[in-house]
Design an enzyme around this catalytic site. Structure first.
Site, PDB file in Angstrom:
ATOM      1  N   GLY A  26       0.859  -1.194   0.000  1.00  0.00           N
ATOM      2  CA  GLY A  26       0.000   0.000   0.000  1.00  0.00           C
ATOM      3  C   GLY A  26       0.888   1.234   0.000  1.00  0.00           C
ATOM      4  O   GLY A  26       2.016   1.201  -0.489  1.00  0.00           O
ATOM      5  N   ASN A  27       0.382   2.326   0.601  1.00  0.00           N
ATOM      6  CA  ASN A  27       1.151   3.586   0.653  1.00  0.00           C
ATOM      7  C   ASN A  27       2.534   3.397   1.249  1.00  0.00           C
ATOM      8  O   ASN A  27       3.523   3.858   0.699  1.00  0.00           O
ATOM      9  CB  ASN A  27       0.443   4.611   1.556  1.00  0.00           C
ATOM     10  CG  ASN A  27      -0.692   5.284   0.824  1.00  0.00           C
ATOM     11  OD1 ASN A  27      -0.755   5.219  -0.404  1.00  0.00           O
ATOM     12  ND2 ASN A  27      -1.572   5.912   1.577  1.00  0.00           N
ATOM     13  N   VAL A  47      24.525  -0.110   6.848  1.00  0.00           N
ATOM     14  CA  VAL A  47      24.332  -1.478   7.346  1.00  0.00           C
ATOM     15  C   VAL A  47      25.664  -2.243   7.361  1.00  0.00           C
ATOM     16  O   VAL A  47      25.910  -3.059   8.236  1.00  0.00           O
ATOM     17  CB  VAL A  47      23.305  -2.221   6.462  1.00  0.00           C
ATOM     18  CG1 VAL A  47      23.276  -3.710   6.789  1.00  0.00           C
ATOM     19  CG2 VAL A  47      21.919  -1.609   6.633  1.00  0.00           C
ATOM     20  N   VAL A 144       3.543   3.535  16.093  1.00  0.00           N
ATOM     21  CA  VAL A 144       3.018   4.659  16.874  1.00  0.00           C
ATOM     22  C   VAL A 144       3.589   5.968  16.344  1.00  0.00           C
ATOM     23  O   VAL A 144       4.806   6.147  16.279  1.00  0.00           O
ATOM     24  CB  VAL A 144       3.386   4.525  18.370  1.00  0.00           C
ATOM     25  CG1 VAL A 144       2.820   5.698  19.162  1.00  0.00           C
ATOM     26  CG2 VAL A 144       2.869   3.217  18.943  1.00  0.00           C
ATOM     27  N   GLU A 202     -10.873   8.035   6.356  1.00  0.00           N
ATOM     28  CA  GLU A 202     -11.188   6.919   5.468  1.00  0.00           C
ATOM     29  C   GLU A 202     -12.695   6.816   5.248  1.00  0.00           C
ATOM     30  O   GLU A 202     -13.488   7.426   5.962  1.00  0.00           O
ATOM     31  CB  GLU A 202     -10.656   5.627   6.089  1.00  0.00           C
ATOM     32  CG  GLU A 202      -9.134   5.657   6.180  1.00  0.00           C
ATOM     33  CD  GLU A 202      -8.551   4.319   6.610  1.00  0.00           C
ATOM     34  OE1 GLU A 202      -9.109   3.275   6.233  1.00  0.00           O
ATOM     35  OE2 GLU A 202      -7.535   4.332   7.318  1.00  0.00           O
ATOM     36  N   LYS A 217      -2.491   2.373  20.061  1.00  0.00           N
ATOM     37  CA  LYS A 217      -1.205   3.033  20.283  1.00  0.00           C
ATOM     38  C   LYS A 217      -0.966   3.275  21.778  1.00  0.00           C
ATOM     39  O   LYS A 217       0.169   3.139  22.268  1.00  0.00           O
ATOM     40  CB  LYS A 217      -1.160   4.351  19.501  1.00  0.00           C
ATOM     41  CG  LYS A 217      -1.136   4.113  17.986  1.00  0.00           C
ATOM     42  CD  LYS A 217      -1.465   5.375  17.204  1.00  0.00           C
ATOM     43  CE  LYS A 217      -1.387   5.136  15.692  1.00  0.00           C
ATOM     44  NZ  LYS A 217      -1.956   6.255  14.910  1.00  0.00           N
ATOM     45  N   GLY A 319       1.079   8.876   6.893  1.00  0.00           N
ATOM     46  CA  GLY A 319       1.513   9.153   5.523  1.00  0.00           C
ATOM     47  C   GLY A 319       2.564   8.149   5.087  1.00  0.00           C
ATOM     48  O   GLY A 319       3.294   7.596   5.908  1.00  0.00           O
TER      49      GLY A 319
END
Lengths: 445, 445
Positions: A26-27, A47, A144, A202, A217, A319
């Site tokens: 998804g986003n 890394v 969160v 939504e 949360k 977002g």
């Protein structure tokens, strides 16, 4: 080019790469895939090995996506156990099948990064146990407050302190709605509709506006802050759908605004016995409180600890890109641990404090009521509070005749006493209607 | 009691304890010793082993202190190499002998926690190399902004993001002074004296008011944010001693206030080549900027990253207990690593970006000057800016006759062009005196 002093002896970094599987595109998943590609060189340097995307599990292979189609699969079970996958990034959301897939990944020795607050709010214990058994990492900073680092500060930076309270605005949809109502004077229904049009709410906004998202949360934050397992069912919850335009006007007259707060508090009774209160509700807070000026879709979390004092963390709570930033931070840390050994801290529930009932938590109330416009009404109302040892901090009379209103704010008292006062007011002849009941937070007294 | 799921198989935690040595027992050291004692049970549960204080190095054994005298020593060299010491907490400050002691500790395999910003701003490279060779931890959250977690968010939470800018109020003394000047209208000298009386400024305030303290923190922040070694000498620095009461009045008229900022920025030239700018100076910032409302001795840091967007961290930047909170967080993490294996991230300088000269950095200027009160003066002044391709954003004329003043704010241009304009103004007949030159930050244009 690579002068990272982690490797000062000049040994060649192992040629091995770290395989990453992403569940859900998804986003957030789309952004994670983009950043893995665009920032590959930086990520390699940080890394100490290449981060290589092995596959992305999706539901619909036909949907057009910016990714090599060969990486897509509809078989997440096979993906999470592949030998060349070291870390699984779970971004599907929901309990099933995410829960089983994460367990399977952990049991196969993969580290897991997830943004799945609903799952964590129920099953952190189960997942953390699986991670510990496998000596794998389970990171969830993105669960969160999106990009705002709060899990890591609570688990690591404040590891030597005693947290007293975590209070935050952790849901962007409701904060957008309440901010807009405060600014425009519009009512809840119109503002919710506008939020939907603008993409801030939504199609089914229940999880946001009824506080379920914030409660998940709160459970995660309370667990970490107080080293006690707190699940969503332990969180007292009220949403914002009953907040009216009149409430925002009244709040302003008390030098307050209204925010949906997630509050996690260490409660001490008269004998000093400790318990944990986790609760979510819309509350009046003073305009001077740092959370009062957090508007729109932004999130902010205030942490109060014995030695650190009051800290605030502020930023974008949702977002695609901000949430992906938090996911990538976890992914880099999990990958470093795969390369260098070691693991991040897991769930710690050693304190195992009991959960407080909302009834016992000291709160302050704001009550707005339509009253009969005749002498003695205020005295009668004050008497109902007084009888239950709740004292009034402020009273404002508004309007007259059929539109006479009384708005009161109480001092701190057990929530059960406050709600008994409200019930008594509802039975009074002089009170035509109790139209709003909200709590007041963010004051020292 | 201990249900930490890190140890789910029920193995007995090793009976071993983690030995801690503390160097220095000033405000912060005293608080660290207190918390180690008072929070021993919590710390044990979080670390998985007892944290045992082995000794505290002090200069004066005779000074009365709240500690078992048998723990005190004036021989820090012997303390940091003791076999029963696993972690050294350095809180002496200054370069020598802290530098040699930390090296000795690291070379002996001890992990080190330090709050020593002056040392880190010069010698992080040397110390990080020693830590890496010994596979030991080197943590320094307390070196920047006291209790506010900012090192760990930058190194870990944002490990997968690209930081563009870190800008903060990182010195409490100067923020107290500038906040008080803004509030009371008093001048700098009186306010500094008052800050001294209240304990917010030291007897010799040079390190604070001339920006050396903030510059050391800027060097540390820039190093971490941009994976590039930045030392204090790389930081352009101006202090606050030239800021006047008039400047604060003038700033207000431009809807700004004045703050001492530490700014670390990724600068891109016209060809896209990147460099790092680190600078400390008092600057006008818009009243609407999140840093504008950070008052008194508080600190705040704004981080802007490509994906996370803008984050802000706020809290107490100094003081014994807040700084000790940050030290203890590092200590617990270092101790966990001793128990469980693994290490935190060390310095990473793989990007090795060049350091920008202040001359090349695009800035905005505020210039206040006494001018001759006659026609055409503004045109002449505007012409000096225009000749150097610096355009004016705002001009305010104040007073008249002998007290005629012109306050101007420019648009963005290379700092060298801005300062050439100021030099040209100083040579003009129509300009009697350029009384103040400050920069303007925190605007998008």
């Amino acid at each position: 080019m690579n002068t990272q002093t982690d490797n000062p002896t000049g040994e060649q970094a192992e040629a091995r790469s770290i395989g990453v599987a992403v569940l859900g595109m998804g986003n957030v998943g789309t952004e994670v895939v983009r950043i893995l590609d665009e920032s590959a060189a930086d990520l390699r340097a940080r890394v100490g090995a290449d981060l290589v995307l092995r596959g992305v599990a999706v539901r619909d292979l036909a949907k057009p996506r910016k990714i090599d189609a060969a990486l897509l699969t509809t078989d997440p079970e096979a993906l999470v156990t592949r030998d060349d996958v070291d870390i699984v990034v779970e971004l599907m959301g929901g309990i099933d099948p995410a829960r089983a897939l994460i367990r399977k990944a952990l049991e196969s020795g993969k580290s897991v990064v997830t943004a799945n607050k609903a799952l964590l709010a129920e099953y952190t214990g189960e997942l953390a146990t699986a991670a510990a058994s496998a000596r794998a990492d389970l990171y969830f900073e993105a669960a969160v407050a999106g990009a705002i680092p709060v899990i890591r500060p609570l688990t690591q930076s404040l590891a030597g302190d005693t947290v007293e309270r975590v209070a935050g605005i952790v849901n962007g949809t409701t904060n957008f709605i309440l901010s807009a109502m405060a600014e425009t004077g519009a009512d809840y229904a119109d503002t919710l509709a506008e939020a939907g049009r603008l993409g801030y709410a939504e199609a089914d906004p229940t999880a946001d506006v009824e506080g379920y998202d914030a409660a998940a949360k709160a459970a995660i934050l309370a667990s970490i802050a107080f080293h006690t397992r707190v699940t969503a069912a332990d969180v007292y919850r009220e949403g914002i759908s009953a907040v009216t335009a009149d409430d925002l006007v009244a709040a302003r007259k008390f030098d307050c605004t209204i925010k949906l707060l997630a509050i996690c508090e260490r409660v001490r009774d008269a004998e000093g016995a400790q318990s944990v209160s986790a609760r979510v509700y819309p509350a009046l807070i003073p305009l001077t409180h740092p959370l009062a000026s957090v508007n729109g879709a932004f999130n902010a979390i205030v942490v109060e600890a014995q030695n650190a004092g009051r800290l605030m963390f502020y930023g974008q709570g949702a977002g695609g890109a901000p949430t992906a930033s938090a996911v990538l931070g976890d992914l880099v840390m999990a990958a470093r641990n795969k390369v260098n050994g070691g693991r991040g801290p897991l769930e710690s529930t050693y304190a195992s404090l009991p959960i407080s009932s909302i009834d016992d938590v000291p709160t302050r109330y704001y009550v707005s009521m339509r009253v009969a416009d005749r002498p003695g009404v205020l005295a009668q109302i004050a008497n109902e509070f007084s009888k239950r040892s709740v004292s009034l901090a402020a009273v404002r009379q508004e309007g007259a005749g059929d539109d006479a209103r009384l708005n009161v704010v109480t001092h701190r008292a057990p929530d059960s006493a406050q709600s008994e006062c409200v019930a008594a007011l509802e039975d009074m002849d002089a009170v035509i209607k109790v139209s709003s009941v909200l709590r007041l937070e963010g004051t020292d007294d």
